[in-house]
Design a protein around this motif. Structure first.
Motif, PDB file in Angstrom:
ATOM      1  N   LEU A   7     103.476 114.515 -19.020  1.00  0.00           N
ATOM      2  CA  LEU A   7     104.122 113.291 -18.536  1.00  0.00           C
ATOM      3  C   LEU A   7     105.066 112.709 -19.580  1.00  0.00           C
ATOM      4  CD1 LEU A   7     101.151 111.601 -16.642  1.00  0.00           C
ATOM      5  CD2 LEU A   7     103.124 112.799 -15.660  1.00  0.00           C
ATOM      6  N   ASP A   8     104.682 112.753 -20.851  1.00  0.00           N
ATOM      7  CA  ASP A   8     105.563 112.278 -21.929  1.00  0.00           C
ATOM      8  C   ASP A   8     106.832 113.113 -21.991  1.00  0.00           C
ATOM      9  OD1 ASP A   8     103.775 110.277 -22.626  1.00  0.00           O
ATOM     10  OD2 ASP A   8     102.916 111.405 -24.312  1.00  0.00           O
ATOM     11  N   GLU A   9     106.698 114.425 -21.833  1.00  0.00           N
ATOM     12  CA  GLU A   9     107.858 115.322 -21.850  1.00  0.00           C
ATOM     13  C   GLU A   9     108.783 115.029 -20.668  1.00  0.00           C
ATOM     14  OE1 GLU A   9     108.690 117.566 -24.151  1.00  0.00           O
ATOM     15  OE2 GLU A   9     106.869 117.420 -25.351  1.00  0.00           O
ATOM     16  N   ILE A  10     108.197 114.803 -19.505  1.00  0.00           N
ATOM     17  CA  ILE A  10     108.997 114.484 -18.315  1.00  0.00           C
ATOM     18  C   ILE A  10     109.763 113.182 -18.534  1.00  0.00           C
ATOM     19  CG2 ILE A  10     108.844 113.742 -15.894  1.00  0.00           C
ATOM     20  CD1 ILE A  10     106.604 115.836 -15.555  1.00  0.00           C
ATOM     21  N   ARG A  11     109.111 112.172 -19.056  1.00  0.00           N
ATOM     22  CA  ARG A  11     109.780 110.891 -19.307  1.00  0.00           C
ATOM     23  C   ARG A  11     110.924 111.054 -20.306  1.00  0.00           C
ATOM     24  NH1 ARG A  11     104.206 109.005 -19.771  1.00  0.00           N
ATOM     25  NH2 ARG A  11     103.590 108.421 -17.682  1.00  0.00           N
ATOM     26  N   GLU A  12     110.705 111.863 -21.335  1.00  0.00           N
ATOM     27  CA  GLU A  12     111.743 112.081 -22.338  1.00  0.00           C
ATOM     28  C   GLU A  12     112.952 112.798 -21.734  1.00  0.00           C
ATOM     29  OE1 GLU A  12     112.223 114.406 -26.566  1.00  0.00           O
ATOM     30  OE2 GLU A  12     110.251 113.599 -26.045  1.00  0.00           O
ATOM     31  N   ILE A  13     112.682 113.799 -20.914  1.00  0.00           N
ATOM     32  CA  ILE A  13     113.769 114.522 -20.236  1.00  0.00           C
ATOM     33  C   ILE A  13     114.511 113.571 -19.302  1.00  0.00           C
ATOM     34  CG2 ILE A  13     114.264 116.291 -18.492  1.00  0.00           C
ATOM     35  CD1 ILE A  13     111.948 117.918 -19.792  1.00  0.00           C
ATOM     36  N   ASN A  14     113.770 112.781 -18.538  1.00  0.00           N
ATOM     37  CA  ASN A  14     114.392 111.827 -17.615  1.00  0.00           C
ATOM     38  C   ASN A  14     115.296 110.847 -18.345  1.00  0.00           C
ATOM     39  OD1 ASN A  14     113.212 112.890 -15.318  1.00  0.00           O
ATOM     40  ND2 ASN A  14     111.544 111.401 -15.258  1.00  0.00           N
ATOM     41  N   LEU A  15     114.805 110.303 -19.454  1.00  0.00           N
ATOM     42  CA  LEU A  15     115.598 109.322 -20.190  1.00  0.00           C
ATOM     43  C   LEU A  15     116.879 109.956 -20.723  1.00  0.00           C
ATOM     44  CD1 LEU A  15     115.952 106.481 -21.286  1.00  0.00           C
ATOM     45  CD2 LEU A  15     114.586 107.144 -23.277  1.00  0.00           C
ATOM     46  N   GLY A  16     116.759 111.129 -21.323  1.00  0.00           N
ATOM     47  CA  GLY A  16     117.940 111.824 -21.832  1.00  0.00           C
ATOM     48  C   GLY A  16     118.937 112.142 -20.730  1.00  0.00           C
ATOM     49  N   TYR A  17     118.418 112.593 -19.599  1.00  0.00           N
ATOM     50  CA  TYR A  17     119.269 112.943 -18.464  1.00  0.00           C
ATOM     51  C   TYR A  17     119.988 111.714 -17.906  1.00  0.00           C
ATOM     52  CZ  TYR A  17     120.655 114.666 -13.867  1.00  0.00           C
ATOM     53  OH  TYR A  17     121.376 115.004 -12.756  1.00  0.00           O
ATOM     54  N   MET A  18     119.246 110.634 -17.730  1.00  0.00           N
ATOM     55  CA  MET A  18     119.846 109.416 -17.177  1.00  0.00           C
ATOM     56  C   MET A  18     120.887 108.823 -18.126  1.00  0.00           C
ATOM     57  SD  MET A  18     118.653 109.101 -14.175  1.00  0.00           S
ATOM     58  CE  MET A  18     119.202 107.448 -13.780  1.00  0.00           C
ATOM     59  N   LEU A  19     120.609 108.839 -19.417  1.00  0.00           N
ATOM     60  CA  LEU A  19     121.583 108.329 -20.391  1.00  0.00           C
ATOM     61  C   LEU A  19     122.847 109.187 -20.395  1.00  0.00           C
ATOM     62  CD1 LEU A  19     119.204 107.400 -23.353  1.00  0.00           C
ATOM     63  CD2 LEU A  19     120.539 105.807 -21.939  1.00  0.00           C
ATOM     64  N   LEU A  20     122.667 110.495 -20.352  1.00  0.00           N
ATOM     65  CA  LEU A  20     123.820 111.396 -20.311  1.00  0.00           C
ATOM     66  C   LEU A  20     124.614 111.200 -19.027  1.00  0.00           C
ATOM     67  CD1 LEU A  20     125.493 113.745 -21.428  1.00  0.00           C
ATOM     68  CD2 LEU A  20     123.864 115.296 -20.325  1.00  0.00           C
ATOM     69  N   ALA A  43     126.548 108.169  -7.628  1.00  0.00           N
ATOM     70  CA  ALA A  43     127.258 107.949  -8.895  1.00  0.00           C
ATOM     71  C   ALA A  43     127.397 106.456  -9.181  1.00  0.00           C
ATOM     72  CB  ALA A  43     128.635 108.610  -8.855  1.00  0.00           C
ATOM     73  N   ASN A  44     127.728 105.672  -8.168  1.00  0.00           N
ATOM     74  CA  ASN A  44     127.857 104.224  -8.348  1.00  0.00           C
ATOM     75  C   ASN A  44     126.526 103.584  -8.735  1.00  0.00           C
ATOM     76  OD1 ASN A  44     130.601 104.214  -7.743  1.00  0.00           O
ATOM     77  ND2 ASN A  44     130.249 103.902  -5.561  1.00  0.00           N
ATOM     78  N   ILE A  45     125.460 104.036  -8.109  1.00  0.00           N
ATOM     79  CA  ILE A  45     124.135 103.493  -8.425  1.00  0.00           C
ATOM     80  C   ILE A  45     123.779 103.784  -9.883  1.00  0.00           C
ATOM     81  CG2 ILE A  45     121.651 103.745  -7.980  1.00  0.00           C
ATOM     82  CD1 ILE A  45     122.445 104.214  -5.000  1.00  0.00           C
ATOM     83  N   VAL A  46     123.905 105.046 -10.287  1.00  0.00           N
ATOM     84  CA  VAL A  46     123.536 105.438 -11.652  1.00  0.00           C
ATOM     85  C   VAL A  46     124.424 104.734 -12.675  1.00  0.00           C
ATOM     86  CG1 VAL A  46     123.421 107.378 -13.280  1.00  0.00           C
ATOM     87  CG2 VAL A  46     122.577 107.655 -10.937  1.00  0.00           C
ATOM     88  N   GLU A  47     125.702 104.672 -12.390  1.00  0.00           N
ATOM     89  CA  GLU A  47     126.652 104.054 -13.322  1.00  0.00           C
ATOM     90  C   GLU A  47     126.330 102.583 -13.564  1.00  0.00           C
ATOM     91  OE1 GLU A  47     131.474 103.880 -13.949  1.00  0.00           O
ATOM     92  OE2 GLU A  47     130.689 104.030 -11.905  1.00  0.00           O
ATOM     93  N   ASN A  48     125.821 101.896 -12.557  1.00  0.00           N
ATOM     94  CA  ASN A  48     125.597 100.456 -12.659  1.00  0.00           C
ATOM     95  C   ASN A  48     124.165 100.059 -12.998  1.00  0.00           C
ATOM     96  OD1 ASN A  48     128.311  99.632 -12.065  1.00  0.00           O
ATOM     97  ND2 ASN A  48     127.935 100.341  -9.979  1.00  0.00           N
ATOM     98  N   LEU A  49     123.313 101.014 -13.312  1.00  0.00           N
ATOM     99  CA  LEU A  49     121.938 100.687 -13.684  1.00  0.00           C
ATOM    100  C   LEU A  49     121.916  99.915 -15.002  1.00  0.00           C
ATOM    101  CD1 LEU A  49     120.051 104.053 -13.012  1.00  0.00           C
ATOM    102  CD2 LEU A  49     119.821 101.926 -11.726  1.00  0.00           C
TER     103      LEU A  49
END
Length: 105
Positions: A7-20, A43-49
């Motif tokens: 779960l920690d690895e998944i969260r880390e991947i998610n955070l890196g992916y979302m930031l990128l 794209a609009n949703i992700v960009e405005n988070l």
């Protein structure tokens, strides 16, 4: 691997992916949409988070990114060790360009 570690690895991947993804969208939206395989609505949703929203999404127990293909040919092209790597990547890119972008349901 223990469940908590996974779960920690998944969260880390998610955070890196979302930031990128957010960075790519803010720099060049059209290119980012193509590279991420997403439509304009998503794209609009992700960009405005906000940072808080992004962290909440990243904390999910499931991967937010996924393979953009389920085609054996594309997988073989991307993983092959041909001498002309650039040609193989171009071929895979052309094939993937024909796949539909994901849309927000």
């Amino acid at each position: 691997m223990e469940t908590n570690q996974i779960l920690d690895e998944i969260r880390e991947i998610n955070l890196g992916y979302m930031l990128l993804a957010q960075q790519l969208l803010r720099e060049d939206k059209a290119t980012a949409m193509y590279r991420l395989g997403i439509g304009e609505d998503l794209a609009n949703i992700v960009e405005n988070l906000t940072s808080s929203q992004l962290l909440k999404m990243a904390a999910s127990n499931m991967l937010l990114c996924r393979f953009r293909f389920d085609d054996q040919l594309i997988a073989e092209i991307l993983s092959s060790h041909h001498r002309d790597r650039a040609l193989a990547q171009s071929h895979a890119t052309i094939l993937m360009a024909g796949l539909p972008a994901e849309a927000v349901a």
